[in-house]
Design a protein around this motif. Structure first.
Motif, short mmCIF file in Angstrom:
data_model
loop_
_atom_site.label_atom_id
_atom_site.label_comp_id
_atom_site.label_asym_id
_atom_site.label_seq_id
_atom_site.Cartn_x
_atom_site.Cartn_y
_atom_site.Cartn_z
N PRO A 202 -4.92 6.22 7.88
CA PRO A 202 -3.48 6.47 7.97
C PRO A 202 -3.00 7.65 7.12
O PRO A 202 -2.05 8.34 7.49
CB PRO A 202 -2.86 5.15 7.48
N ILE A 203 -3.66 7.90 5.99
CA ILE A 203 -3.25 9.04 5.15
C ILE A 203 -3.37 10.34 5.94
O ILE A 203 -2.45 11.17 5.97
CB ILE A 203 -4.13 9.13 3.87
N LEU A 204 -4.49 10.52 6.65
CA LEU A 204 -4.73 11.77 7.39
C LEU A 204 -3.83 11.85 8.62
O LEU A 204 -3.27 12.90 8.93
CB LEU A 204 -6.20 11.88 7.77
N VAL A 205 -3.69 10.72 9.32
CA VAL A 205 -2.84 10.66 10.53
C VAL A 205 -1.40 11.03 10.16
O VAL A 205 -0.72 11.76 10.89
CB VAL A 205 -2.90 9.22 11.10
N SER A 206 -0.96 10.54 9.03
CA SER A 206 0.41 10.74 8.58
C SER A 206 0.60 12.16 8.02
O SER A 206 1.62 12.82 8.30
CB SER A 206 0.68 9.67 7.52
N ALA A 207 -0.37 12.67 7.29
CA ALA A 207 -0.28 14.02 6.73
C ALA A 207 -0.27 15.06 7.84
O ALA A 207 0.47 16.06 7.78
CB ALA A 207 -1.44 14.28 5.77
N VAL A 239 2.64 7.57 3.62
CA VAL A 239 1.31 7.62 3.00
C VAL A 239 0.70 9.02 3.09
O VAL A 239 -0.10 9.41 2.23
CB VAL A 239 0.33 6.56 3.58
N GLY A 240 1.10 9.81 4.09
CA GLY A 240 0.59 11.18 4.21
C GLY A 240 1.19 12.12 3.19
O GLY A 240 0.63 13.18 2.91
N GLY A 247 -5.67 10.71 -2.27
CA GLY A 247 -5.97 10.76 -0.83
C GLY A 247 -7.29 11.46 -0.58
O GLY A 247 -8.12 11.00 0.22
#
Lengths: 302, 302
Positions: A202-207, A239-240, A247
């Motif tokens: 989710p961190i990468l998807v959101s960033a 979260v991104g 992260g």
């Protein structure tokens, strides 16, 4: 997914209410360490906090995060249980002085968000190490972040291995229950795979969403997007837009799990994009319905 | 991005406090229509609510969503201003009876989340139509969803065209300000492009995450993921797990904007994936830092 602990009942006698509570050392008094210190003291446990410098020690003492706060590791010699509440990079590259200061008979546990790499390092460094991951919020950080009841009702993952001392695990479980966490036992690989899906991917998807909007070439549209962004956008990007160093670190430490998740994610997103591109609206709606149904099966999403 | 309204000050006299408030009709008393009815009545405006059937009318009357609630469109003949608070599909395919019931001298405005397609339909149907989009939360829906102060401090977008009657726009602006919204004037294309980025693209990005996790082949990992999912996961997946019919509809209506956003998103996600795959950790951390910096520039993200 729960790993049965055959020796749990036999060992429980070591931590019955009539036994005096163990003396606990907490290395690092950030969000996790500080919150743990507050809750354990409230349960009449004696807590020694160890931090890196005198400025931090001073602030930790002001906030009463531990019964005693030292910058010296020597006090750990008296502890029955030492919690390493350190950032993941320090946990994976521990200072020699810390390793030497840990009494061999004490139980040692960590709180790191990736487990297999931590176990690979620490099982060679200490005979009574237990891998643990309390799943508590991480928006706040630092010596001011400690708060009561942070762990209440939240999962506290324990990842025993064939080398884990059963008595050591019972003691860590007792500590987790003392702060009202819900103990979940599983193996490190399963934990890391699940964490890749629900925490690290989710961190990468959101960033990527934040970065994609930055690419908008029309200045009027970009400015309007910033002005009109609503709570939905704020939630999707939370979260991104969080701690970049953390992260990166969890992604690096859980690299294969994250890459596996990214490949699946990319395939699913492509399906949605193809449906939009081809105007297959019933297919798109069905996929969105499925996503909504799936979501209700997740803890914290109800 | 604000389109200057040359006639605003001249026309403002039509809605000064000494003028009796306009009689407002609201077609549809869901979250937006119902909330509007509550706030306008509190401001001593007379509100006629029109709903589809007697069951809904009964519940709307119980909740006092309007001064009067009818299932008959005839009452609209007495209104100075009619708000079409209808779902996007009904707005784009309005029943002939509704169009015929709107008095030609009344101001008519919508609340749809996509503006260019709505204007294309409604500017041919009514001479005093004004495109509008109050950006308020949409988690709740239906006749029970109305609440006071939903619009307070939130953007209320107006999208005038060369065909928009300036006096009509002033009246809609007055209504938005009466419910304490912040009026933002822009053109429909810019609104739709911005909405694609901050509202419609996030739905697909977030839904794909839920669908990707469903693909996990290891049952233990899948079950653990459900058990360990935290508030970060809940936030990232909220809009993707929302109303599927609405998600499909806004995507269909704003298709080109969404596709443009998806292409940029895919490129940025691929960059992140390549950095992870190649172990370029400084590059990954820099990208995450950039994402975090960008986020603070968005309204509602501070």
């Amino acid at each position: 997914m729960t790993v049965p602990s055959a020796s749990a009942s036999a060992s429980a006698s070591a931590v019955t209410p009539t036994t005096p509570p163990p003396k606990v050392g907490i290395v690092g008094l950030g969000l996790i360490g500080g919150s743990l210190g507050l809750d354990l003291q409230a349960a009449d446990w004696t807590v020694l906090g160890v931090v890196q410098n005198e400025t931090t020690a001073c602030r930790a003492r002001e906030s009463c995060l531990a019964s005693r706060v030292d910058t010296d590791l020597a006090g750990l010699a008296e502890c029955d249980l030492v919690l390493l509440a350190l950032p993941l990079d320090r946990l994976l590259n521990p200072p020699a002085a810390l390793v030497e200061a840990l009494p061999p008979e004490a139980v040692v546990a960590d709180v790191g968000s990736v487990k297999a790499p931590v176990l690979a390092v620490w099982e060679t460094l200490h005979p009574r190490f237990v891998g643990a991951h309390p799943m508590a919020g991480t928006a706040a950080a630092g010596v001011e972040a400690g708060q009561r009841h942070l762990f209440r009702g939240r999962p506290w993952v324990l990842t025993p291995t064939p080398r884990t001392d059963p008595d050591a695990m019972v003691l860590v479980q007792h500590l987790a229950e003392r702060v009202e966490a819900q103990v979940v036992k599983t193996d490190a690989a399963a934990h890391d795979s699940a964490a890749a899906l629900i925490s690290h991917l989710p961190i990468l998807v959101s960033a990527a969403l934040l970065l994609a909007i930055e690419d908008e070439p029309d200045a009027e549209v970009a400015s309007l997007a910033r002005e009109l962004a609503s709570s939905g956008f704020a939630d999707t990007t939370r979260v991104g837009g969080g701690n970049a160093a953390l992260g990166m670190l969890v992604t690096r430490t859980n690299r294969l799990g994250v890459l596996k998740g990214l490949r699946r994610y990319r395939a699913r997103l492509q399906e949605l994009e193809l449906a939009v591109s081809a105007g297959r609206w019933t297919e798109l709606q069905t996929a969105l319905e499925k996503a909504g149904e799936r979501r209700t099966s997740f803890r914290s999403c109800c």
